[in-house]
Design an enzyme around this catalytic site. Structure first.
Site, PDB file in Angstrom:
ATOM      1  N   GLU A  90      -1.502  -9.939 -11.597  1.00  0.00           N
ATOM      2  CA  GLU A  90      -2.082  -8.473 -11.466  1.00  0.00           C
ATOM      3  C   GLU A  90      -1.143  -7.720 -12.858  1.00  0.00           C
ATOM      4  O   GLU A  90      -0.201  -7.929 -13.028  1.00  0.00           O
ATOM      5  CB  GLU A  90      -1.418  -8.314 -10.229  1.00  0.00           C
ATOM      6  CG  GLU A  90      -1.821  -7.109  -9.856  1.00  0.00           C
ATOM      7  CD  GLU A  90      -2.298  -6.459  -8.887  1.00  0.00           C
ATOM      8  OE1 GLU A  90      -1.630  -6.990  -7.970  1.00  0.00           O
ATOM      9  OE2 GLU A  90      -2.805  -5.593  -8.885  1.00  0.00           O
ATOM     10  N   LYS A 267       1.053  -4.201   0.150  1.00  0.00           N
ATOM     11  CA  LYS A 267       0.607  -4.680  -0.524  1.00  0.00           C
ATOM     12  C   LYS A 267       1.603  -4.584  -1.749  1.00  0.00           C
ATOM     13  O   LYS A 267       1.813  -5.676  -2.226  1.00  0.00           O
ATOM     14  CB  LYS A 267      -0.891  -4.777  -1.066  1.00  0.00           C
ATOM     15  CG  LYS A 267      -1.541  -5.491  -0.804  1.00  0.00           C
ATOM     16  CD  LYS A 267      -1.724  -5.340  -2.895  1.00  0.00           C
ATOM     17  CE  LYS A 267      -2.705  -6.192  -3.247  1.00  0.00           C
ATOM     18  NZ  LYS A 267      -2.062  -6.209  -5.070  1.00  0.00           N
ATOM     19  N   ASP A 283       7.625 -20.499  -0.905  1.00  0.00           N
ATOM     20  CA  ASP A 283       6.108 -20.004  -0.305  1.00  0.00           C
ATOM     21  C   ASP A 283       6.250 -18.818  -0.305  1.00  0.00           C
ATOM     22  O   ASP A 283       6.837 -18.268   0.726  1.00  0.00           O
ATOM     23  CB  ASP A 283       6.905 -21.029   0.858  1.00  0.00           C
ATOM     24  CG  ASP A 283       5.639 -21.386   1.956  1.00  0.00           C
ATOM     25  OD1 ASP A 283       4.592 -20.630   1.841  1.00  0.00           O
ATOM     26  OD2 ASP A 283       5.691 -22.232   2.780  1.00  0.00           O
ATOM     27  N   HIS A 381      -2.880   1.627 -15.025  1.00  0.00           N
ATOM     28  CA  HIS A 381      -3.252  -0.012 -14.366  1.00  0.00           C
ATOM     29  C   HIS A 381      -4.159   0.085 -16.194  1.00  0.00           C
ATOM     30  O   HIS A 381      -4.079  -1.227 -16.654  1.00  0.00           O
ATOM     31  CB  HIS A 381      -4.046   0.268 -13.423  1.00  0.00           C
ATOM     32  CG  HIS A 381      -3.264  -0.338 -12.067  1.00  0.00           C
ATOM     33  ND1 HIS A 381      -3.032  -1.424 -12.077  1.00  0.00           N
ATOM     34  CD2 HIS A 381      -3.050   0.267 -11.419  1.00  0.00           C
ATOM     35  CE1 HIS A 381      -2.866  -2.449 -11.049  1.00  0.00           C
ATOM     36  NE2 HIS A 381      -2.739  -1.429 -10.669  1.00  0.00           N
TER      37      HIS A 381
END
Ligand code: NAD
Length: 428
Positions: A90, A267, A283, A381
């Protein structure tokens, strides 16, 4: 890279698939999906993970998925400067950490952990006297420790092993259950395999002590005895003034109050955290599960971070979440990229890694909230996103940058627009 229509009557039942080599499997898959030769050649290229090693890490391997590793600069954790390797697909994630850390580099992040304790659960059902059974298990504390520690002499030699025993009686849809919690210090291992082995060894004893039947014997990913914490202060003048500070605090208040916002807020935190967890071969799913379960521990899902105005009028941020990461076990020790990333981080204990990761989560979140409370996230972004869109439209080499620049200038970062721009450039 798509080829034609996959053959009809194809079957996913492929005898001996698991016994084949990665290349043989790839050929079988290519025939199944009618993959173009270019796709097959692409998948056959394992990059910097040796096919033999990849084939031992998981089952039925046909290739690898390469994700970029970016380095977040400017981070100072507990007084020590550290470069952070982040594996993520991302855009803006690495930049966000760099920016947040630049704005508080003088003071950096202060971190701590609650310990290296993992919890394994053993479920007993059909117990006629669950409350007395609970006490019978607790009376066996020494026997429990002996049975479990005997499973892992290496861990015990390193100072780990069973630390605590808790037994809960749960009222469930299936009636009362006696759930034993084995609390184990797993030192520099994430510890899932270690505690699962112990839970399995303990199971027959739990069955005997309770008179019930034991089903599940596995760790809990709600690793709330292995919390990592980080806090930092951003000076109000360094972040754009009181309005920005208050906007960030207000964004936190919304995330604290509203699960719809908290999900996105968290998130963003996990954007940073997962990237370091992945880069170090740990993990990601275990960390995600732990984080979100912890965020919902009160019964209402909420923010993993908090923001307050300090006595000096600056912005204080903090984070606390389970962080079950290790330096041994899983892929951490055998994946050469993970080893290199751990070396870049300079960590020699799982605890230090957990602390750094918590700091990265807070840094990530600060940047996201600052952008949201000011210009919005799209501006930051868009530059990288525009490049992705340019590539989706077919731009190659220098064209990518050229197309992306035009998309940002026109404030129209869309594939259809990118295709038009690309055609214009190629016509010229
Ligand atoms: P592991 O069993 O491979 O390694 C841990 C062992 O290494 C210890 O038991 C110990 O014997 C030894 N060891 C050597 N040096 C050590 C040190 N300095 N500190 C601690 N132990 C040391 O791995 P693990 O950490 O027990 O398990 C991690 C793996 O389990 C991950 O790959 C994870 O994905 C997987 N897993 C996760 C879940 C889950 O999260 N629900 C469930 C099952 C398996």
């Amino acid at each position: 890279m798509q080829h034609g229509t996959p053959p009809a009557n194809r079957s996913s039942r492929i005898a001996g698939f698991h016994k084949s080599s990665p290349r043989e499997r790839l050929d079988l898959v290519a025939a199944f999906a009618d993959l173009a030769p270019a796709s097959v050649a692409h998948l056959a290229e394992f990059g910097n993970l040796a096919p033999d090693l990849a084939d031992r890490l998981i089952e039925n391997v046909i290739g690898t998925m390469n994700v970029p590793i970016g380095i977040a600069t400017n981070m100072k954790v507990d007084g020590e400067d550290v470069l952070i390797p982040m594996a993520t697909e991302e855009s803006s994630v690495v930049a966000a950490v760099c920016n947040a850390a630049r704005q508080n580099h003088e003071d950096g992040f202060t971190t701590s952990v609650s310990g290296n304790l993992m919890i394994a659960q053993v479920q007993a059902v059909g117990v006629s006297d669950p409350h007395a059974a609970r006490l019978r298990i607790l009376e066996q504390r020494d026997a429990v420790t002996a049975v479990c520690d005997a499973c892992d002499p290496v861990l015990v030699r390193l100072g780990g092993g069973v630390r605590d025993l808790e037994v809960r009686v749960l009222d469930t849809l299936g009636g009362a259950m006696v759930v034993t919690h084995l609390v184990v210090d797993t030192r520099d291992a994430m510890g899932a395999n270690a505690v699962n082995t112990m839970a399995e060894a303990l199971a027959p004893h739990i069955a005997a002590w309770t008179g019930g039947r034991v089903y599940l014997r596995i760790l809990s990913n709600l690793a709330d005895r292995r919390l990592a914490r980080a806090r930092a202060v951003w000076r109000t003048e360094a972040i754009g003034g009181p309005a920005v500070r208050d906007g960030i605090v207000s964004a936190y208040h919304l995330a604290e109050a509203d699960p719809y916002r908290a999900a996105t807020h968290n998130k963003g935190i996990m954007n940073g955290i997962d990237a370091v967890v992945l880069a170090t071969g740990n993990d990601t799913r275990a960390i995600e599960a732990g984080a979100h379960a912890y965020a919902a521990r009160s019964g209402r899902y909420t923010s993993l971070t908090r923001y307050e105005v300090t006595a000096e009028g600056d912005l204080g941020g903090s984070i606390e979440l389970p962080m079950a990461v290790g330096l041994v076990g899983g892929a951490t020790k055998i994946h050469p990229t993970a080893q290199a990333c751990l070396r870049i981080l300079g960590v020699t204990t799982a605890e230090r890694l957990a602390r750094i990761i918590a700091a990265v989560g807070l840094a990530q979140n600060f940047s996201a909230l600052k952008a949201l409370a000011t210009t919005g996230i799209q501006k930051g972004h868009m530059a990288l996103h525009a490049q992705n869109i340019a590539m989706m439209a077919g731009a190659l080499g220098e064209e990518i940058e050229q197309v992306a620049r035009v998309l940002v200038e026109r404030r129209l970062v869309r594939v259809d627009v990118a295709q038009g721009v690309l055609e214009e450039i190629r016509r010229r």
